[in-house]
Design an enzyme around this catalytic site. Structure first.
Site, short mmCIF file in Angstrom:
data_model
loop_
_atom_site.label_atom_id
_atom_site.label_comp_id
_atom_site.label_asym_id
_atom_site.label_seq_id
_atom_site.Cartn_x
_atom_site.Cartn_y
_atom_site.Cartn_z
N LYS A 1 0.91 -1.32 0.07
CA LYS A 1 -0.08 -0.15 0.17
C LYS A 1 0.77 1.48 0.05
O LYS A 1 2.16 1.18 0.47
CB LYS A 1 -0.91 -0.03 1.31
CG LYS A 1 -2.32 0.74 1.25
CD LYS A 1 -3.20 -0.11 0.26
CE LYS A 1 -4.55 0.48 0.19
NZ LYS A 1 -5.63 -0.38 -0.21
P1 NAD Z 1 -13.20 7.02 -3.15
O1 NAD Z 1 -12.31 8.13 -2.90
O2 NAD Z 1 -13.63 6.92 -4.50
O3 NAD Z 1 -14.50 7.14 -2.15
C1 NAD Z 1 -14.55 7.38 -0.98
C2 NAD Z 1 -15.83 8.06 -0.39
O4 NAD Z 1 -15.89 8.02 1.02
C3 NAD Z 1 -16.34 9.25 -1.01
O5 NAD Z 1 -17.53 9.29 -1.28
C4 NAD Z 1 -15.95 10.16 0.35
O6 NAD Z 1 -16.89 11.18 0.31
C5 NAD Z 1 -16.47 9.22 1.27
N1 NAD Z 1 -16.15 9.48 2.71
C6 NAD Z 1 -14.79 9.74 3.16
N2 NAD Z 1 -15.00 10.08 4.56
C7 NAD Z 1 -16.16 9.65 5.01
C8 NAD Z 1 -16.88 9.55 6.24
N3 NAD Z 1 -16.35 9.81 7.43
N4 NAD Z 1 -18.08 9.49 6.14
C9 NAD Z 1 -18.85 9.13 5.16
N5 NAD Z 1 -18.22 9.05 3.91
C10 NAD Z 1 -17.02 9.33 3.73
O7 NAD Z 1 -12.66 5.59 -2.46
P2 NAD Z 1 -12.95 4.13 -2.70
O8 NAD Z 1 -11.99 3.78 -3.87
O9 NAD Z 1 -14.51 3.85 -3.03
O10 NAD Z 1 -12.52 3.42 -1.36
C11 NAD Z 1 -13.26 3.56 -0.36
C12 NAD Z 1 -12.81 2.28 0.65
O11 NAD Z 1 -13.05 0.95 -0.15
C13 NAD Z 1 -11.67 2.66 1.19
O12 NAD Z 1 -11.49 1.94 2.27
C14 NAD Z 1 -10.71 1.60 0.14
O13 NAD Z 1 -9.39 1.15 0.73
C15 NAD Z 1 -11.62 0.53 -0.03
N6 NAD Z 1 -11.35 -0.32 -1.30
C16 NAD Z 1 -11.15 0.18 -2.45
C17 NAD Z 1 -10.92 -0.51 -3.56
C18 NAD Z 1 -11.04 0.08 -4.99
O14 NAD Z 1 -11.08 -0.69 -5.92
N7 NAD Z 1 -11.17 1.45 -5.08
C19 NAD Z 1 -10.84 -1.97 -3.53
C20 NAD Z 1 -11.03 -2.51 -2.10
C21 NAD Z 1 -10.98 -1.69 -0.95
#
Ligand code: NAD
Length: 420
Positions: free
Chosen positions: A107
């Site tokens: 990461k």
């Molecule tokens: P992203 O940046 O696209 O979206 C994050 C979202 O969370 C946004 O809508 C933001 O406004 C919201 N957010 C942030 N803080 C918040 C809070 N306190 N309360 C409510 N909403 C809040 O990120 P993503 O890629 O969707 O990732 C989200 C999670 O999923 C993370 O934990 C990431 O590690 C995990 N993840 C992502 C992927 C991927 O393929 N993108 C894969 C596995 C895991």
């Protein structure tokens, strides 16, 4: 003594101790399994639009290289620190091993606030970060992907920076890049699609009809929004609550997803969509619903609210949304809440990233149908293994999932031996 500190790292360490006790791993093997092989910290100096030079802190943690290159996302977030990055790398290791992918976990990221940066500043941060990482990453060493705060465009800048250095296009250096640059069909949607698929399998397992169920989704970025749309449009689930960092919306009669999708396309955030449907963000998590999908940040379900969750399925789209204290509360609630743990629930993202890397290395690309079929096959295999292990060993879904992942990494280390 360790440089890895902070609440998120403590979570990963506590979870690992539980798994190590369950697997009866001898004390002298534990540190080798838990602590990352390598951690890189870099300064990322950038000319800002107002003429200042700002120096951002960047990190990359490679947990283990026992089974292949490391693989993991890149997070741009204001509060990022090395403990958080290390925890996320460790979880990636167990996740990749559980899915049977030939990777260790990694990461990385930069402590910066993407919404506060202009596009030019964001590009400068992205390019300089990748430039600093060039000695430490590579298609056979460490392959980056998007995570919170980064996207396909950032991956395109990473790929270009690495390729310019090498003098030819190296598409396979990152995954989650645009399809026109060697990205794969279906990667953008993969994590949310995987969440929805596993929720439907959990519904089968507990005998709940998805068409009659309701869901609340926290976080409306890549993972949260695709989870919500897929649950609604493919599985007939009524979405009653969604939130992001700007607003939380709730309507027990069901939210107008098409209108929310249009609003997001125009404004990029939920704020301003509706005052009537507004709800306190923390309260949203404890509203009655059949399926709760935390898809934002770590540690949102803790000892304070775990007892008040009113869902039947907790589908962890985010990494690390549930603290070990909350796990204890959920365990004590018995079969009330069926947990699909993060390393299983959001593994669709890294699975399709793996497909992207394989296609890039072979210069042979698959259709979206092929990607999705293969994705479902791997998710199905992992889901069945975890549910069987949880039942056979009488442990939680999280312990079962992590134990499978840890045991595979451990077996690899044992076979390879300790060098020199
Ligand atoms: P992203 O940046 O696209 O979206 C994050 C979202 O969370 C946004 O809508 C933001 O406004 C919201 N957010 C942030 N803080 C918040 C809070 N306190 N309360 C409510 N909403 C809040 O990120 P993503 O890629 O969707 O990732 C989200 C999670 O999923 C993370 O934990 C990431 O590690 C995990 N993840 C992502 C992927 C991927 O393929 N993108 C894969 C596995 C895991």
């Amino acid at each position: 003594m360790t440089i890895y500190t902070g609440p998120v790292f403590e979570m990963a360490r506590t979870q690992f101790a539980t798994i190590a006790d369950h697997l009866e791993i001898p004390a002298d093997e534990r540190a080798r399994l838990l602590y990352p092989k390598r951690a890189i910290a870099v300064s990322v100096p950038v000319h800002m639009d107002d003429g200042r030079t700002e120096v951002f802190q960047g990190y990359r943690v490679q947990h283990h290289l026992t089974l292949g290159p490391t693989k993991g996302g890149t997070r741009f977030s204001r509060t990022l620190d090395i403990g958080e990055v290390a925890a996320l790398a460790i979880w990636m290791s167990w996740k990749c091993a559980l899915a049977g992918l030939p990777y260790g976990g990694a990461k990385g990221g930069v402590a910066c606030d993407p919404p506060a940066l202009s596009r030019r500043e964001l590009e400068a941060v992205s390019r300089r970060y990748m430039q600093e990482m060039i000695p430490f990453v590579g298609p056979e060493t460490d392959v980056m992907a998007p995570d919170m705060g980064t996207n396909e465009q950032v991956m395109a800048w990473f790929m270009d920076t690495y390729s310019m250095h090498h003098g030819h296009a190296v598409n396979e250096i990152v995954t989650g890049k645009p399809v026109s640059l060697g990205g794969t069909e279906g990667r953008r949607e993969a994590t949310g699609r995987g969440v929805a698929y596993l929720v439907s399998r959990a519904c089968d397992t507990i005998g709940m009809e998805s068409q009659r169920s309701t869901a609340v989704v926290q976080g409306f970025g890549n993972v949260g929004s695709v989870s919500a749309y897929t649950l609604a449009r493919r599985h007939g689930v009524k979405i009653t609550g969604v939130s992001d960092h700007t607003a939380a919306l709730y309507d027990p009669a069901g939210l107008p997803l098409d209108a929310i999708e249009r609003h997001m396309a125009e404004r990029g955030a939920l704020a301003g969509f509706s005052n009537q449907m507004g709800i306190d963000a923390a309260e949203l998590l404890v509203q009655p619903c059949d399926i709760l999908v935390p898809a934002a940040v770590e540690r949102v379900i803790d000892a304070g609210n775990a007892g008040r969750l009113r869902c039947r399925i907790l589908a962890e789209g985010a990494n690390g949304p549930t603290t070990p204290d909350a796990d204890a509360v959920l365990d004590a609630r018995g079969d009330e809440v069926f947990v699909i743990p993060d390393i299983l629930c959001n593994s669709g993202g890294v699975i399709v990233s793996y497909f992207e890397w394989v296609q890039d290395l072979q210069r042979l690309f698959w259709t979206e149908g092929e990607v999705n079929d293969r994705l479902e096959r791997l998710l199905e295999g992992a889901f069945m293994q975890v549910t069987r292990c949880a039942a056979a060993d009488r442990v939680s879904m999280r312990t079962a999932a992590s134990a499978i992942g840890v045991e595979r990494v451990r077996a690899g280390k044992r076979l390879r031996g300790l060098f020199p």
